[in-house]
Design a protein around this motif. Structure first.
Motif, PDB file in Angstrom:
ATOM      1  N   ASP A 146      33.772  23.234  21.028  1.00  0.00           N
ATOM      2  CA  ASP A 146      35.079  23.720  21.459  1.00  0.00           C
ATOM      3  C   ASP A 146      35.009  24.045  22.941  1.00  0.00           C
ATOM      4  N   GLY A 147      36.067  23.738  23.634  1.00  0.00           N
ATOM      5  CA  GLY A 147      36.235  24.118  25.028  1.00  0.00           C
ATOM      6  C   GLY A 147      37.426  25.040  25.110  1.00  0.00           C
ATOM      7  N   ALA A 148      37.373  25.981  26.043  1.00  0.00           N
ATOM      8  CA  ALA A 148      38.484  26.923  26.191  1.00  0.00           C
ATOM      9  C   ALA A 148      38.669  27.253  27.670  1.00  0.00           C
ATOM     10  N   SER A 149      39.915  27.562  28.021  1.00  0.00           N
ATOM     11  CA  SER A 149      40.241  27.963  29.392  1.00  0.00           C
ATOM     12  C   SER A 149      41.148  29.175  29.356  1.00  0.00           C
ATOM     13  N   ALA A 150      40.929  30.098  30.262  1.00  0.00           N
ATOM     14  CA  ALA A 150      41.810  31.253  30.436  1.00  0.00           C
ATOM     15  C   ALA A 150      42.769  30.890  31.566  1.00  0.00           C
ATOM     16  N   GLY A 151      43.790  30.149  31.227  1.00  0.00           N
ATOM     17  CA  GLY A 151      44.696  29.548  32.203  1.00  0.00           C
ATOM     18  C   GLY A 151      44.480  28.050  32.139  1.00  0.00           C
ATOM     19  N   ASN A 152      45.393  27.294  32.690  1.00  0.00           N
ATOM     20  CA  ASN A 152      45.251  25.836  32.597  1.00  0.00           C
ATOM     21  C   ASN A 152      45.652  25.188  33.923  1.00  0.00           C
ATOM     22  N   PRO A 153      44.769  25.075  34.903  1.00  0.00           N
ATOM     23  CA  PRO A 153      43.330  25.365  34.822  1.00  0.00           C
ATOM     24  C   PRO A 153      43.037  26.850  34.989  1.00  0.00           C
ATOM     25  N   GLY A 154      41.801  27.195  34.677  1.00  0.00           N
ATOM     26  CA  GLY A 154      41.335  28.572  34.794  1.00  0.00           C
ATOM     27  C   GLY A 154      39.860  28.631  34.463  1.00  0.00           C
ATOM     28  N   PRO A 155      39.297  29.843  34.461  1.00  0.00           N
ATOM     29  CA  PRO A 155      37.901  29.990  34.066  1.00  0.00           C
ATOM     30  C   PRO A 155      37.716  29.401  32.668  1.00  0.00           C
ATOM     31  N   GLY A 167      35.018  27.620  29.432  1.00  0.00           N
ATOM     32  CA  GLY A 167      33.714  27.667  28.785  1.00  0.00           C
ATOM     33  C   GLY A 167      33.629  26.653  27.667  1.00  0.00           C
ATOM     34  N   ALA A 168      32.382  26.301  27.347  1.00  0.00           N
ATOM     35  CA  ALA A 168      32.095  25.382  26.248  1.00  0.00           C
ATOM     36  C   ALA A 168      31.311  26.136  25.185  1.00  0.00           C
TER      37      ALA A 168
END
Length: 130
Positions: A7-16, A18-19
């Motif tokens: 799973d990949g996740a972003s806090a914002g799109n883009p943003g910080p 993680g995988a």
């Protein structure tokens, strides 16, 4: 067959971003949370798969069953094609790795079935901020 959840996740799109990678292999478990810096959510999803495939390659696993909650990533790898050219370098790297395994299946699953990888991806986002 090795079970791999990504799973990949972003806090914002883009943003910080993680995988998160969770691997069930031969009686053991591998968990990895990798901070990715500033990416879009889709880029983070591809990076999560690349990270998982690299871990599997390092461990010399030969047959993989990969699960992701990203329909974009699962269909792109399955069809070996991505419409948006922004993701082409990510897909190329994924396919380069996939082709090194004897068998490699990728399957879309709902987010509710991918909780461990999701938790790891969210943990990785916070590691960006430290």
């Amino acid at each position: 067959m090795i079970e791999v959840y990504v799973d990949g996740a972003s806090a914002g799109n883009p943003g910080p971003s993680g995988a998160g990678v969770f691997i069930k292999a031969e009686g053991s478990v591998i968990k990895s949370a990798l901070p990715l810096g500033m990416l879009s959510n889709h880029e983070a999803e591809f990076e999560a798969l690349i990270h998982a495939l690299s871990i599997c390659k390092e461990n010399q696993y030969r047959t993989l069953s990969i699960r992701t909650d990203s329909q974009l990533v699962s269909s792109a790898v399955d069809r070996r094609y991505v419409k948006n050219k922004v993701y082409l370098p990510y897909l190329s790297r994924c396919l380069e790795l996939v082709d090194q395994f004897d068998l490699c299946f990728i399957k879309w699953i709902p987010s509710s079935k991918n909780k461990m990888a999701d938790e790891l991806a969210r943990k990785a986002i916070q590691q960006n901020e430290q």
